[in-house]
Design a protein around this motif. Sequence first.
Motif, PDB file in Angstrom:
ATOM      1  N   THR A   1     -20.181  -0.962 -25.626  1.00  0.00           N
ATOM      2  CA  THR A   1     -18.848  -0.932 -25.015  1.00  0.00           C
ATOM      3  C   THR A   1     -17.791  -0.468 -26.016  1.00  0.00           C
ATOM      4  N   THR A   2     -16.744   0.149 -25.482  1.00  0.00           N
ATOM      5  CA  THR A   2     -15.558   0.471 -26.293  1.00  0.00           C
ATOM      6  C   THR A   2     -14.361  -0.157 -25.584  1.00  0.00           C
ATOM      7  N   GLY A   3     -13.402  -0.635 -26.367  1.00  0.00           N
ATOM      8  CA  GLY A   3     -12.235  -1.286 -25.774  1.00  0.00           C
ATOM      9  C   GLY A   3     -11.197  -1.579 -26.834  1.00  0.00           C
ATOM     10  N   PHE A   4     -10.332  -2.574 -26.536  1.00  0.00           N
ATOM     11  CA  PHE A   4      -9.224  -2.896 -27.429  1.00  0.00           C
ATOM     12  C   PHE A   4      -9.202  -4.396 -27.704  1.00  0.00           C
ATOM     13  N   SER A   5      -8.767  -4.743 -28.910  1.00  0.00           N
ATOM     14  CA  SER A   5      -8.636  -6.162 -29.260  1.00  0.00           C
ATOM     15  C   SER A   5      -7.289  -6.690 -28.739  1.00  0.00           C
TER      16      SER A   5
ATOM     17  N   GLU B   1      -6.112  -3.068 -31.278  1.00  0.00           N
ATOM     18  CA  GLU B   1      -6.951  -2.242 -32.161  1.00  0.00           C
ATOM     19  C   GLU B   1      -8.191  -1.823 -31.386  1.00  0.00           C
ATOM     20  N   ARG B   2      -8.614  -0.576 -31.587  1.00  0.00           N
ATOM     21  CA  ARG B   2      -9.774  -0.079 -30.840  1.00  0.00           C
ATOM     22  C   ARG B   2     -11.068  -0.674 -31.406  1.00  0.00           C
TER      23      ARG B   2
ATOM     24  N   GLU C   1     -14.173  -2.888 -35.544  1.00  0.00           N
ATOM     25  CA  GLU C   1     -12.829  -2.413 -35.231  1.00  0.00           C
ATOM     26  C   GLU C   1     -12.636  -1.056 -35.893  1.00  0.00           C
ATOM     27  N   LEU C   2     -12.029  -0.112 -35.142  1.00  0.00           N
ATOM     28  CA  LEU C   2     -11.872   1.247 -35.667  1.00  0.00           C
ATOM     29  C   LEU C   2     -10.474   1.495 -36.220  1.00  0.00           C
ATOM     30  N   ASP C   3      -9.476   1.494 -35.331  1.00  0.00           N
ATOM     31  CA  ASP C   3      -8.102   1.810 -35.748  1.00  0.00           C
ATOM     32  C   ASP C   3      -7.154   1.280 -34.683  1.00  0.00           C
ATOM     33  N   SER C   4      -5.906   1.655 -34.771  1.00  0.00           N
ATOM     34  CA  SER C   4      -4.937   1.123 -33.800  1.00  0.00           C
ATOM     35  C   SER C   4      -4.294   2.229 -32.967  1.00  0.00           C
ATOM     36  N   SER C   5      -5.067   3.267 -32.634  1.00  0.00           N
ATOM     37  CA  SER C   5      -4.543   4.335 -31.769  1.00  0.00           C
ATOM     38  C   SER C   5      -4.535   3.880 -30.311  1.00  0.00           C
ATOM     39  N   ASN C   6      -3.865   4.680 -29.466  1.00  0.00           N
ATOM     40  CA  ASN C   6      -3.687   4.284 -28.070  1.00  0.00           C
ATOM     41  C   ASN C   6      -4.759   4.823 -27.135  1.00  0.00           C
ATOM     42  N   GLY C   7      -5.338   5.969 -27.458  1.00  0.00           N
ATOM     43  CA  GLY C   7      -6.217   6.669 -26.515  1.00  0.00           C
ATOM     44  C   GLY C   7      -7.497   5.902 -26.214  1.00  0.00           C
TER      45      GLY C   7
END
Length: 492
Positions: free
Chosen positions: A236-240, A244-245, A263-269
């Motif tokens: 799965t991919t999502g946001f915290s 944060e992605r 956790e990857l980064d804090s972008s919006n897409g």
Amino acid sequence: MSFRKVVRQSKFRHVFGQPVKNDQCYDDIRVSRVTWDSSFCAVNPKFVAVIVEASGGGAFMVLPVLKTGRIDKSYPTVCGHTGPVLDIDWCPHNDHVIASGSEDCTVMVWQIPENGLTQPLTEPVVALEGHSKRVGIITWHPTARNVLLSAGCDNVVIVWNVGTAEELYRLDSMHPDLIYNVSWSHDGSLFCSACKDKSVRIVDPRRRVVVAEKERAHEGARPMRAIFLADGKIFTTGFSRMSERQLALWDPENLEEPMALQELDSSNGALLPFYDPDTNVIYVCGKGDSSIRYFEITEEPPYIHFLNTFTSKEPQRGMGWMPKRGLDVSKCEIARFYKLHERKCEPIIMTVPRKSDLFQDDLYPDTAGPDAAMEAEEWVAGKTAGPMLISLREAYVPSKQRDLKISKKNVLHESRPAPASSTGSATRLSATAAPATVPSISISTAPGVCTGGGRLEEVLQELQALRLQVKEQGERISRLEEQLSRIENGDV
């Protein structure tokens, strides 16, 4: 003392991504501006389909893969929908059939002519009506012919038999909120879905039951994605909670805690995952990002291994993904993306550098072929089968071998200046005056045996002349080396 390896060994660590040259891109395409988190692009070995801007309805463009360069503004489109097209998907068992879902609440299935479109296509082969709100998700069954799944903003999932244009299963009470995506399992017996209520569900459509459910798979409110892996696990991919992605790996047998969470980064897409079941590599592309990250999934902790990132200058509006059988195996190509810009589609080729010219078995295990493993009726009756696999070895074209060419004329002596002494020349060119160091070949033929009109004699003479030439070159090299050593020693 034991030394721990700092870098994990992987044949995909050095995957090399490269965009193609400008003349191999598809230019002047007005990519759709609809605010919907689909990939906007679908690719197969024959065609590239891109959802485009259209006035007074919805349309998508279908281009032959080899038709690169600038696309004429009057190029025909598939334009039978009365509302914007939100999602498209090529049939895995027929490279000329594509399905589309639209804001006009319909699903349409189209047959593309052999060489692409020569005029606008307005009449679908099948129009499927069953949703009460816009249809944003379309995905074909991986192993059963003519089985198509659609999901709409009415929170309903419908499984269709395209061959008979009828609903097979209507699942309207499983998702209380907007469905973000749906992914079939490897054999098509189950599908998983990500929903706006932050739950990931594993559904058996034939039994109409939710097999397993994970609430709050990702804490963030932004869109999630969930896909099935070949071994049955779910990625799965999502946001915290802090936006944060994140990436996570889940075991359907135990959904309490993720097997791995990064956790990857804090972008919006929203992150779009593309999975290669043959190599267990997942490529993650963020909408609005200018990079593609790739990860390898393994059996041992930490399960998700970051490999590398391909970065470019322009952000991506959407992304297409070529099936394995459409790749160039001769160049060790393991993935090809079709990145959508505002006005063009740019192929990006991912290769694993190899020195050998041979077919790379470890990079290309048998992959899903274009044949269906079963018919729709068999699947409905309860049959389950994995994809029909094919070998990519036949698609391998070896690089051109340097063939040994034998010239009948001895061209080596033609370009040499004539020697001062004609006697020496006669000595050198005489086939009988071979030096003692070069063994001569003597072939005796029985009386009455034909030697092919003196051809054997011709070959022997050429061979002898070549030997003499080699001997002369050897002597010349020795002289040059001797002169060089004198120069280096200061004798000259």
